[in-house]
Design an enzyme around this catalytic site. Structure first.
Site: not given
Ligand code: AP5
Ligand code: MG
Length: 218
Positions: A14, A89, A128, A161, A172
């Site tokens: 996203k 969300r 990531r 992160r 998540r």
């Protein structure tokens, strides 16, 4: 004026695609996760409130999130429209956004759902790295930075992160399927859903999104 929502699981791409669509269409890019992380880096009250929820991988309470977004959409750069990334969300957030836009005679035009298998999501999230300065993501094996440890876009420092632990990633994904996935049907029923296959390179997926949106009269 165009308002587009990007839907998809954590790691679906996203952030990657919403940022580039916002640049192409000259729209504001409103990413709630990025706004919370920026607030946290600055040590503001909002950042401190969001911190523990983000670390656990659960949603920050709706009222905090909705207030933050409503303030953001009234900023001057959002006047021409916006791309929402990571928001709404859950149904409460979707309804609050719809009502806030309706009060100004506006509405969400399209919801782009980026669909990716769970196996691929886990691979992407563990590789990531994110720029501390501009929040642009890259991937250590799929799209490694040209200079080690530095963002290709702005030269900022890359970091992982804090919520990138296996436990938090699993949480998540669980929260996504329980609370966020119902929005796919919500926007489908409203005749606004565009479903795009999210596997393949960043450019390939980007071209699919452009083609899907291009076929619509926005
Ligand atoms: P948030 O920051 O929104 O995270 P997320 O939805 O969990 O999704 P990600 O940002 O992890 O994934 P993405 O889909 O943006 O993928 P990306 O482009 O980075 O939220 C974090 C937390 O904040 C939440 O858990 C919650 O606590 C809180 N929060 C945020 N919004 C909230 C809200 N509305 N309400 C309540 N709480 C909220 O890509 C992933 C990786 O894959 C990257 O490395 C990228 O380089 C790579 N990649 C992308 N596309 C491709 C491709 N096509 N091929 C190969 N690799 C690719
Ligand atoms: Mg993101």
């Amino acid at each position: 004026m165009v308002y587009i929502v990007f839907l998809g699981a954590p790691g679906a791409g996203k952030g990657t695609q919403a940022a580039s669509m916002a640049r192409k269409l000259k729209l504001a890019h409103i990413a709630t996760g990025d706004l919370f992380r920026q607030a946290l880096e600055r040590g503001t009250e909002l950042g401190l409130k969001a911190k523990s929820y983000m670390e656990k991988g659960v949603l920050v309470p709706d009222q905090i999130t909705i207030d933050m977004v409503l303030e953001r959409i009234s900023a001057p750069d959002s006047g021409g429209g916006a791309v929402f990334d990571g928001f709404p969300r859950n149904l409460k957030q979707a309804e609050a956004l719809g009502e806030a836009l309706a009060r100004q005679g506006k509405a969400i035009d399209k919801a782009v759902y980026i669909k990716v298998s769970e196996e691929e999501l886990l691979e992407r999230l563990s590789g990531r790295r994110v720029c501390r300065q501009c929040q642009a993501p890259c991937h250590m094996s799929d799209s490694p930075p040209r200079v080690e440890g530095r963002c290709d876009r702005c030269g900022g420092e890359l970091s992982q992160r804090p919520a990138a632990t296996e436990v938090s990633i699993k949480k998540r994904l669980e929260v996504y399927s329980d609370e966020t996935a119902p929005l796919i049907d919500y926007y489908r029923r409203a005749g606004k859903l565009l479903e795009v296959a999210g596997e393949g390179g960043v450019e390939v997926v980007g071209n699919r999104i452009v083609a899907a949106l291009g076929g619509e009269r926005l």
